[in-house]
Design a protein around this motif. Structure first.
Motif, PDB file in Angstrom:
ATOM      1  N   GLN A   9       0.646  -1.048   0.124  1.00  0.00           N
ATOM      2  CA  GLN A   9       0.028   0.018  -0.186  1.00  0.00           C
ATOM      3  C   GLN A   9       0.820   1.367   0.053  1.00  0.00           C
ATOM      4  N   LEU A  10       2.072   1.275   0.584  1.00  0.00           N
ATOM      5  CA  LEU A  10       2.972   2.411   0.806  1.00  0.00           C
ATOM      6  C   LEU A  10       3.263   2.544  -0.812  1.00  0.00           C
ATOM      7  N   ALA A  11       3.881   1.506  -1.483  1.00  0.00           N
ATOM      8  CA  ALA A  11       4.339   1.604  -2.690  1.00  0.00           C
ATOM      9  C   ALA A  11       3.268   2.203  -3.666  1.00  0.00           C
ATOM     10  N   GLU A  12       2.112   1.738  -3.445  1.00  0.00           N
ATOM     11  CA  GLU A  12       0.941   2.003  -4.489  1.00  0.00           C
ATOM     12  C   GLU A  12       0.788   3.716  -4.181  1.00  0.00           C
ATOM     13  N   MET A 120      22.225  -0.874  12.113  1.00  0.00           N
ATOM     14  CA  MET A 120      21.349  -1.306  11.031  1.00  0.00           C
ATOM     15  C   MET A 120      21.963  -2.452  10.072  1.00  0.00           C
ATOM     16  N   LEU A 121      21.551  -3.537  10.081  1.00  0.00           N
ATOM     17  CA  LEU A 121      21.850  -4.687   9.407  1.00  0.00           C
ATOM     18  C   LEU A 121      21.043  -4.419   8.313  1.00  0.00           C
ATOM     19  N   GLY A 122      20.006  -3.985   7.882  1.00  0.00           N
ATOM     20  CA  GLY A 122      19.371  -4.086   6.641  1.00  0.00           C
ATOM     21  C   GLY A 122      18.169  -3.238   6.554  1.00  0.00           C
ATOM     22  N   VAL A 123      17.405  -2.731   5.574  1.00  0.00           N
ATOM     23  CA  VAL A 123      16.316  -2.037   5.464  1.00  0.00           C
ATOM     24  C   VAL A 123      15.582  -2.756   4.250  1.00  0.00           C
ATOM     25  N   ARG A 124      14.015  -2.091   4.102  1.00  0.00           N
ATOM     26  CA  ARG A 124      13.392  -2.261   3.230  1.00  0.00           C
ATOM     27  C   ARG A 124      12.879  -0.854   2.968  1.00  0.00           C
ATOM     28  N   PHE A 125      12.651  -0.346   1.837  1.00  0.00           N
ATOM     29  CA  PHE A 125      12.250   0.917   1.746  1.00  0.00           C
ATOM     30  C   PHE A 125      11.489   1.131   0.401  1.00  0.00           C
ATOM     31  N   GLY A 130       8.024   4.439  -6.422  1.00  0.00           N
ATOM     32  CA  GLY A 130       7.121   3.416  -5.867  1.00  0.00           C
ATOM     33  C   GLY A 130       7.749   2.112  -5.985  1.00  0.00           C
ATOM     34  N   GLU A 131       9.118   2.031  -6.074  1.00  0.00           N
ATOM     35  CA  GLU A 131       9.843   0.821  -6.298  1.00  0.00           C
ATOM     36  C   GLU A 131      10.362   0.311  -5.014  1.00  0.00           C
ATOM     37  N   ALA A 365      17.897  12.526  -7.130  1.00  0.00           N
ATOM     38  CA  ALA A 365      17.454  12.477  -8.291  1.00  0.00           C
ATOM     39  C   ALA A 365      17.299  11.136  -8.804  1.00  0.00           C
ATOM     40  N   ARG A 366      18.149  10.234  -8.406  1.00  0.00           N
ATOM     41  CA  ARG A 366      18.143   8.693  -8.835  1.00  0.00           C
ATOM     42  C   ARG A 366      16.936   7.997  -7.943  1.00  0.00           C
ATOM     43  N   PHE A 367      16.901   8.336  -6.463  1.00  0.00           N
ATOM     44  CA  PHE A 367      15.876   7.623  -5.900  1.00  0.00           C
ATOM     45  C   PHE A 367      14.546   8.061  -5.861  1.00  0.00           C
ATOM     46  N   ASP A 368      14.561   9.483  -6.088  1.00  0.00           N
ATOM     47  CA  ASP A 368      13.269  10.290  -6.302  1.00  0.00           C
ATOM     48  C   ASP A 368      13.310  10.961  -7.501  1.00  0.00           C
TER      49      ASP A 368
END
Length: 396
Positions: A9-12, A120-125, A130-131, A365-368
């Motif tokens: 839902q966040l990605a959407e 922080m070992l890892g993240v999801r974002f 929206g990727e 610019a690359r991520f957003d």
């Protein structure tokens, strides 16, 4: 207000956005960029907790109080002791782990164990397109690939919206003690703190407070933690070496550091609050230069002087840009944590320099590519009468 209940839902919501988005976790830091609000509190809960492996995976919207409770049941903690900003900033809300990670919030123990990003070992974002991106791992043996974790930490949601955070945790030590020496000047106190850090006694906190609870007086504080016998031995050795009016133990010691962690002596008081990163060896000279330049202030020096919190009367002789210039002259970097941005005429975050600013803009610019995530929050390219004259890189 958009409140996604899961990562999809966040990605959407981000993909469908037609304009700027204001990313909000617990809304405790007083940052409200323009745009439609996306609240991440729906992305909460423990995904994985393995006490034996010292790892925890949680949704980004998980409240810090919940994490402290879960870890406390197994006698564990987040070693970097993140700050609670609410008292200092006069905000409400609930601090979340996503906000801590996004702002790289790190407390007094950073000088011993590192910053939030180091745990922080890892993240999801989710990116501005929206990727959904996964980086790092869920256990300490499985951290591979490009280290986007370090890039996301401290980006304040401008590169992506965190949905999940993997962390390493630590056992709570059996005992702690704090050596307090009162009435010492800043220069002598910081010299003692740096000397304490050079000893083999494994100091986990080294700070100086110029005014205790808004009253005349000062304190130098040095903390040691570990097994009870070891703490007693190391505290005794440090007291012999550096002196102490009191040795405060257990919960009373913990309360002293929570007060310092949250910059409680400046809470509820008038004036702007600056967070200054500098070299410990230059911190006392910087404070003195500000006073001589017509800017009285109170100071909390953490990380043996590497981090300064300044409470500055807004009617002082120096303007905000001049304060930044003085900090830059000392080889430091200043962030306006609490104050009227419109009146001061400066950006909240200080420029790191033309090259670093271009690199940061390129990452955004690359991520957003649409520039919709917390738009303008970390824009440090403004020019004009109130713009920053100093361009330096944050040394810590």
């Amino acid at each position: 207000m958009i409140r996604p209940e899961n990562e999809a839902q966040l990605a959407e919501a981000i993909r469908d956005a037609s304009g700027a988005l204001s990313i909000r976790g617990g809304a405790t830091r007083g940052l409200s960029p323009a745009g439609a609000a996306i609240e991440t509190s729906g992305l909460h809960g423990v995904r994985l907790y393995e006490p034996g492996a010292l790892t925890l995976v949680v949704g980004a919207g998980t409240p810090m109080d919940d994490i402290d409770t879960i870890l406390g049941e197994k006698n564990q903690r987040l070693a970097f002791e993140p700050m609670d900003h609410r008292a200092l900033l006069g905000t409400s809300g609930v601090p979340t782990i996503g906000g801590v990670a996004a702002a790289n919030v790190s407390g007094p123990r950073r000088l011993q164990v590192g910053a939030a990003r180091d745990h922080m070992l890892g993240v999801r974002f989710v990116t501005g397109t929206g990727e959904i991106v996964k980086n790092g791992g869920r256990v300490m043996k499985n951290v591979t690939g490009y280290d986007l974790v370090k890039v996301l930490a401290g980006s304040y949601g401008t590169l992506g919206v965190l949905s999940e955070v993997s962390l390493k945790v630590q056992a709570i030590p059996e005992a702690q003690a704090t050596l307090v020496l009162r009435g010492q000047g800043m220069s002598d106190a910081l010299a003692d703190l740096m000397r304490a850090m050079s000893t083999p006694y494994d100091v986990s906190g080294a700070a100086y407070v110029s005014s205790v609870n808004g009253k005349t007086g000062s304190e130098r504080r040095i903390r040691v933690e570990g097994m009870a016998g070891s703490v007693a031995y190391r505290a005794g050795k440090l007291a012999d070496l550096l002196g102490a009016d009191a040795v405060i133990e257990g919960e009373d010691s913990a309360a002293l550091w929570q007060e310092l962690r949250d910059v409680a002596p400046f809470a509820g008081r008038d004036g702007a609050v600056w967070k200054v990163s500098t070299r410990p060896s230059r911190a006392a000279g910087l404070s003195q230069a500000l006073v001589e330049g017509g800017q009285p202030h109170e100071v909390i020096a953490d990380w043996s002087g590497g981090l300064l919190w300044l409470l500055v009367p807004e009617a002082g002789d120096l303007g905000a840009a001049a304060i930044r210039a003085a900090v830059a002259q000392a080889g430091g970097h200043a962030t306006l944590i609490r104050g009227d941005l419109a009146r001061t005429g400066v950006t909240r975050f200080q420029s790191q320099g033309p090259i670093q600013d271009r690199l940061a803009a390129g990452l955004r610019a690359r991520f957003d590519p649409r520039g919709i995530l917390n738009a303008g929050l970390m824009d440090m390219t403004k020019t004009g009468p109130g713009a920053d004259a100093a361009r330096v890189k944050d040394p810590v």
